[in-house]
Motif scaffolding. Structure first.
Motif, mmCIF file in Angstrom:
data_model
loop_
_atom_site.group_PDB
_atom_site.id
_atom_site.type_symbol
_atom_site.label_atom_id
_atom_site.label_comp_id
_atom_site.label_asym_id
_atom_site.label_seq_id
_atom_site.Cartn_x
_atom_site.Cartn_y
_atom_site.Cartn_z
ATOM 1 N N ASP A 124 46.299 38.057 35.320
ATOM 2 C CA ASP A 124 46.802 37.273 36.460
ATOM 3 C C ASP A 124 46.040 35.971 36.677
ATOM 4 O O ASP A 124 46.164 35.328 37.714
ATOM 5 C CB ASP A 124 46.751 38.106 37.741
ATOM 6 N N ASN A 125 45.222 35.584 35.684
ATOM 7 C CA ASN A 125 44.430 34.348 35.750
ATOM 8 C C ASN A 125 43.467 34.330 36.937
ATOM 9 O O ASN A 125 43.219 33.279 37.542
ATOM 10 C CB ASN A 125 45.347 33.120 35.778
ATOM 11 N N LYS A 126 42.918 35.513 37.235
ATOM 12 C CA LYS A 126 41.883 35.637 38.259
ATOM 13 C C LYS A 126 40.818 36.595 37.747
ATOM 14 O O LYS A 126 41.143 37.684 37.262
ATOM 15 C CB LYS A 126 42.468 36.157 39.578
ATOM 16 N N VAL A 127 39.560 36.203 37.862
ATOM 17 C CA VAL A 127 38.446 37.046 37.442
ATOM 18 C C VAL A 127 37.507 37.206 38.622
ATOM 19 O O VAL A 127 36.986 36.223 39.155
ATOM 20 C CB VAL A 127 37.685 36.426 36.251
ATOM 21 N N SER A 128 37.308 38.440 39.055
ATOM 22 C CA SER A 128 36.455 38.732 40.205
ATOM 23 C C SER A 128 35.166 39.396 39.736
ATOM 24 O O SER A 128 35.207 40.421 39.045
ATOM 25 C CB SER A 128 37.202 39.639 41.189
ATOM 26 N N ILE A 129 34.028 38.818 40.125
ATOM 27 C CA ILE A 129 32.723 39.334 39.718
ATOM 28 C C ILE A 129 31.926 39.719 40.966
ATOM 29 O O ILE A 129 31.814 38.923 41.907
ATOM 30 C CB ILE A 129 31.924 38.290 38.919
ATOM 31 N N GLY A 130 31.366 40.925 40.963
ATOM 32 C CA GLY A 130 30.555 41.387 42.087
ATOM 33 C C GLY A 130 29.085 41.112 41.881
ATOM 34 O O GLY A 130 28.716 40.090 41.306
ATOM 35 N N THR A 131 28.243 42.051 42.289
ATOM 36 C CA THR A 131 26.801 41.841 42.209
ATOM 37 C C THR A 131 26.080 42.837 41.313
ATOM 38 O O THR A 131 24.897 42.665 41.038
ATOM 39 C CB THR A 131 26.165 41.934 43.608
ATOM 40 N N SER A 132 26.776 43.874 40.843
ATOM 41 C CA SER A 132 26.062 44.919 40.106
ATOM 42 C C SER A 132 26.704 45.313 38.782
ATOM 43 O O SER A 132 25.995 45.606 37.819
ATOM 44 C CB SER A 132 25.912 46.169 40.980
ATOM 45 N N SER A 133 28.031 45.328 38.711
ATOM 46 C CA SER A 133 28.701 45.843 37.513
ATOM 47 C C SER A 133 29.176 44.738 36.583
ATOM 48 O O SER A 133 29.678 43.702 37.039
ATOM 49 C CB SER A 133 29.902 46.700 37.910
ATOM 50 N N ALA A 134 29.022 44.973 35.282
ATOM 51 C CA ALA A 134 29.540 44.029 34.283
ATOM 52 C C ALA A 134 31.061 44.101 34.258
ATOM 53 O O ALA A 134 31.656 45.153 34.478
ATOM 54 C CB ALA A 134 28.978 44.363 32.906
ATOM 55 N N VAL A 135 31.695 42.967 34.014
ATOM 56 C CA VAL A 135 33.156 42.870 33.958
ATOM 57 C C VAL A 135 33.561 42.347 32.582
ATOM 58 O O VAL A 135 33.019 41.348 32.105
ATOM 59 C CB VAL A 135 33.689 41.926 35.052
ATOM 60 N N PHE A 166 37.721 31.808 38.818
ATOM 61 C CA PHE A 166 36.512 32.596 38.606
ATOM 62 C C PHE A 166 35.929 32.848 39.997
ATOM 63 O O PHE A 166 35.375 31.942 40.619
ATOM 64 C CB PHE A 166 35.538 31.811 37.724
ATOM 65 N N GLN A 167 36.067 34.098 40.483
ATOM 66 C CA GLN A 167 35.869 34.365 41.905
ATOM 67 C C GLN A 167 34.695 35.296 42.211
ATOM 68 O O GLN A 167 34.399 36.218 41.440
ATOM 69 C CB GLN A 167 37.131 34.999 42.484
ATOM 70 N N ARG A 168 34.086 35.050 43.365
ATOM 71 C CA ARG A 168 33.099 35.971 43.911
ATOM 72 C C ARG A 168 33.855 37.139 44.558
ATOM 73 O O ARG A 168 34.764 36.935 45.347
ATOM 74 C CB ARG A 168 32.231 35.254 44.940
ATOM 75 N N ALA A 196 37.667 36.360 45.859
ATOM 76 C CA ALA A 196 38.789 37.244 45.557
ATOM 77 C C ALA A 196 39.471 37.774 46.816
ATOM 78 O O ALA A 196 38.839 37.930 47.866
ATOM 79 C CB ALA A 196 38.296 38.422 44.716
ATOM 80 N N ALA A 197 40.762 38.055 46.686
ATOM 81 C CA ALA A 197 41.514 38.688 47.772
ATOM 82 C C ALA A 197 41.008 40.113 47.978
ATOM 83 O O ALA A 197 40.558 40.775 47.034
ATOM 84 C CB ALA A 197 42.999 38.702 47.436
ATOM 85 N N VAL A 198 41.112 40.585 49.233
ATOM 86 C CA VAL A 198 40.663 41.940 49.521
ATOM 87 C C VAL A 198 41.334 42.436 50.797
ATOM 88 O O VAL A 198 41.628 41.650 51.701
ATOM 89 C CB VAL A 198 39.120 41.992 49.670
ATOM 90 N N SER A 199 41.604 43.722 50.846
ATOM 91 C CA SER A 199 42.137 44.353 52.045
ATOM 92 C C SER A 199 41.242 45.520 52.423
ATOM 93 O O SER A 199 40.787 46.276 51.548
ATOM 94 C CB SER A 199 43.572 44.858 51.830
#
Length: 252
Positions: free
Chosen positions: A43-54, A146-148, A240-243
């Motif tokens: 979907d041309n969106k990449v969400s990266i967190g703080t602990s896990s590799a993507v 490229f999203q947080r 990134a979007a979130v609910s």
């Protein structure tokens, strides 16, 4: 995270070609080889967190009258000199003239030294070789966000509540801080308050509210029937979007 130099970062045969081509004329190729589609992670969106590799998957579709022979590794680059490179792509023929070449790269916030300024619109640099030795190279063959990564909470009170009485819904919107490897408040963002009846699977939007400067949310609504309340954030190019998980309220 590697640092992107002012000249395109390239490898293999591309490196030799790029040295001889001015930056203003970076895109190149010969013959009828064309890149027709680029998709990153579906979907041309990449969400990266703080602990896990993507693991980020890149697909590039290209065409040439003779067919596609292969592709060089794809470079992904964006704000604050960010760059990542995939492994060697694998190309699968769609038909006699067209192939889709796919490759991936693993991004780990713990070891890749991401900066918060890296978030935003990134681009895919792609080099495709045709079977007749023609090729095409596009420095910006495609783009993606490229999203947080973000988190969102919701709590409705009181529980239970009488029909027609006021419910207060509170929560907080936070997003990944790649520099501290923690989540922090994402303030002043518009967030939707949504509701779904106990018997329904679909949420409807009741109102739009704005988080305070620290990302905290607070609003009121009228209780009508048993159901779930949540906040939902649409996301943007950097986040990134979130609910939130719906909070069930028993209405008496």
């Amino acid at each position: 995270m590697r640092i992107r130099a002012s000249v395109a970062v390239v490898s293999g045969a591309l490196a030799l070609s790029a040295l001889a081509v001015p930056a203003a004329q970076a895109d190149g190729g010969d013959g009828d080889t064309k890149i027709t589609k680029v998709v990153v992670d579906g979907d041309n969106k990449v969400s990266i967190g703080t602990s896990s590799a993507v693991t980020v998957k890149v697909s590039v579709t290209a065409t040439d009258d003779s067919g596609i022979k292969g592709a060089q590794s794809f470079d992904l680059f964006g704000p604050d000199n960010g760059i990542e490179s995939t492994g060697k792509p694998s190309c699968t023929a769609v038909n006699a003239t067209t192939s889709t070449c796919t490759a991936s790269v693993k991004i780990d916030p713990k070891v890749d030294y991401l900066t918060n300024k890296n978030a935003g619109t990134w681009y895919v640099s792609a080099w495709i070789d045709a079977k007749d030795d023609n090729y095409v190279w596009k420095e910006k063959a495609g783009s993606f966000w490229f999203q947080r990564a973000a988190k969102l909470t919701a709590n409705a009170a009181p529980e239970p509540v009488k029909k027609g009485k006021t419910l207060t819904v509170t929560g907080a919107l936070t997003r990944a801080n790649w520099e501290s490897l923690k989540y922090g408040g994402y303030g002043s963002q518009s967030v939707k308050l949504q509701y779904r009846k106990k018997s329904s699977s679909t949420y409807t939007t009741l109102k739009t509210v704005k988080a305070d400067s620290k990302g905290n949310l607070r609003t009121t609504t009228t209780a009508t029937a048993d159901g779930y309340y949540r906040f939902s954030f649409a996301g943007n190019s950097t986040t990134a979007a979130v609910s939130a998980t719906g909070d069930f309220v028993d209405v008496k």
